[in-house]
Design a protein around this motif. Sequence first.
Motif, PDB file in Angstrom:
ATOM      1  N   VAL A  10       6.004   4.550   1.915  1.00 31.25           N
ATOM      2  CA  VAL A  10       5.778   5.966   2.241  1.00 31.25           C
ATOM      3  C   VAL A  10       6.506   6.795   1.199  1.00 31.25           C
ATOM      4  O   VAL A  10       7.721   6.696   1.053  1.00 31.25           O
ATOM      5  CB  VAL A  10       6.305   6.308   3.657  1.00 31.25           C
ATOM      6  CG1 VAL A  10       5.988   7.743   4.007  1.00 31.25           C
ATOM      7  CG2 VAL A  10       5.722   5.362   4.689  1.00 31.25           C
ATOM      8  N   VAL A  15       3.863  -1.137   3.595  1.00 29.10           N
ATOM      9  CA  VAL A  15       3.479   0.243   3.288  1.00 29.10           C
ATOM     10  C   VAL A  15       4.678   0.977   2.713  1.00 29.10           C
ATOM     11  O   VAL A  15       5.769   0.959   3.281  1.00 29.10           O
ATOM     12  CB  VAL A  15       2.970   0.980   4.554  1.00 29.10           C
ATOM     13  CG1 VAL A  15       2.592   2.413   4.209  1.00 29.10           C
ATOM     14  CG2 VAL A  15       1.786   0.254   5.157  1.00 29.10           C
ATOM     15  N   LYS A  58      -2.897  10.124   8.088  1.00 27.64           N
ATOM     16  CA  LYS A  58      -2.057   9.217   7.292  1.00 27.64           C
ATOM     17  C   LYS A  58      -1.524   8.083   8.163  1.00 27.64           C
ATOM     18  O   LYS A  58      -1.442   6.940   7.727  1.00 27.64           O
ATOM     19  CB  LYS A  58      -0.875   9.967   6.663  1.00 27.64           C
ATOM     20  CG  LYS A  58      -1.266  11.092   5.730  1.00 27.64           C
ATOM     21  CD  LYS A  58      -1.568  10.599   4.359  1.00 27.64           C
ATOM     22  CE  LYS A  58      -1.784  11.780   3.418  1.00 27.64           C
ATOM     23  NZ  LYS A  58      -2.202  11.349   2.097  1.00 27.64           N
ATOM     24  N   ALA A  73      -4.158   5.408   8.779  1.00 21.41           N
ATOM     25  CA  ALA A  73      -4.265   4.543   7.603  1.00 21.41           C
ATOM     26  C   ALA A  73      -3.095   3.561   7.560  1.00 21.41           C
ATOM     27  O   ALA A  73      -3.271   2.366   7.282  1.00 21.41           O
ATOM     28  CB  ALA A  73      -4.293   5.386   6.332  1.00 21.41           C
ATOM     29  N   MET A  74      -1.892   4.065   7.874  1.00 20.58           N
ATOM     30  CA  MET A  74      -0.703   3.211   7.857  1.00 20.58           C
ATOM     31  C   MET A  74      -0.817   2.107   8.903  1.00 20.58           C
ATOM     32  O   MET A  74      -0.504   0.947   8.616  1.00 20.58           O
ATOM     33  CB  MET A  74       0.548   4.060   8.122  1.00 20.58           C
ATOM     34  CG  MET A  74       1.808   3.383   7.688  1.00 20.58           C
ATOM     35  SD  MET A  74       3.286   4.361   7.963  1.00 20.58           S
ATOM     36  CE  MET A  74       2.977   5.831   7.038  1.00 20.58           C
ATOM     37  N   LYS A  92       0.871  -1.174   0.000  1.00 19.48           N
ATOM     38  CA  LYS A  92       0.000   0.000   0.000  1.00 19.48           C
ATOM     39  C   LYS A  92       0.908   1.224   0.000  1.00 19.48           C
ATOM     40  O   LYS A  92       2.016   1.186   0.516  1.00 19.48           O
ATOM     41  CB  LYS A  92      -0.869   0.017   1.259  1.00 19.48           C
ATOM     42  CG  LYS A  92      -1.693  -1.228   1.456  1.00 19.48           C
ATOM     43  CD  LYS A  92      -2.881  -1.255   0.539  1.00 19.48           C
ATOM     44  CE  LYS A  92      -3.784  -2.415   0.911  1.00 19.48           C
ATOM     45  NZ  LYS A  92      -5.040  -2.397   0.197  1.00 19.48           N
ATOM     46  N   GLU A  93       0.401   2.321  -0.573  1.00 20.58           N
ATOM     47  CA  GLU A  93       1.234   3.523  -0.650  1.00 20.58           C
ATOM     48  C   GLU A  93       0.580   4.667   0.111  1.00 20.58           C
ATOM     49  O   GLU A  93      -0.615   4.904  -0.008  1.00 20.58           O
ATOM     50  CB  GLU A  93       1.450   3.920  -2.110  1.00 20.58           C
ATOM     51  CG  GLU A  93       2.440   5.048  -2.266  1.00 20.58           C
ATOM     52  CD  GLU A  93       2.786   5.345  -3.721  1.00 20.58           C
ATOM     53  OE1 GLU A  93       3.827   5.973  -3.952  1.00 20.58           O
ATOM     54  OE2 GLU A  93       2.007   4.954  -4.599  1.00 20.58           O
ATOM     55  N   ILE A  94       1.389   5.353   0.894  1.00 20.70           N
ATOM     56  CA  ILE A  94       0.949   6.564   1.611  1.00 20.70           C
ATOM     57  C   ILE A  94       1.788   7.713   1.045  1.00 20.70           C
ATOM     58  O   ILE A  94       3.013   7.656   1.069  1.00 20.70           O
ATOM     59  CB  ILE A  94       1.195   6.448   3.135  1.00 20.70           C
ATOM     60  CG1 ILE A  94       0.402   5.305   3.752  1.00 20.70           C
ATOM     61  CG2 ILE A  94       0.891   7.754   3.833  1.00 20.70           C
ATOM     62  CD1 ILE A  94      -1.048   5.566   3.998  1.00 20.70           C
TER      63      ILE A  94
END
Length: 172
Positions: free
Chosen positions: A122, A120, A106, A109-110, A90-92
């Motif tokens: 970042v 994740v 953020k 969500a992370m 997943k990308e933040i």
Amino acid sequence: MAPPVKSGPRYNEFIQSPKVRVIDGEGENLGVLNTRDAIAQAFEVGLDLVEVSPNADPPVCKFLDVGKFRYEAQKKANLARKSQKTQEIKEIKMRPNIDDHDYDTKMKAMHRFIEEGDKVKVTLRFRGRELSHQQLGMNLLRRVQEDIAEIAKVEAYPRMEGRQMLMVVSPK
């Protein structure tokens, strides 16, 4: 001669070893027997002689119903495949001068992504003059690192790629 078995364990006439260790339908060890005799005994009981441990010396065979054995093995494999979790990335995305509330959102969500077992990534995007203040980005990623230290570990430390700074974290 019948065509060779494509998949699954060898059984009856497909067993190539001249002698096999035989286990009957109730799990009793009958000892080492000639393969033909073992097949004959299995047919008397109405079952097949199935090779359960082909790498042993001599191979271990058991009196089983081949169709039922294959069906059970396939069911077990399907259940294993169904219960296995694929790990996604997943990308933040953030900016170096992110506000506290946005940062907290953020981070929530992370935390959710990491608890679900996903990695994740970042991404910190620099625009314009921000590029000359890369230490702000490093400080922000260090802060992220400290905030998730108890639930995740850093897999790829912060690095620059063009106008972006990247860091990858994964669940512990």
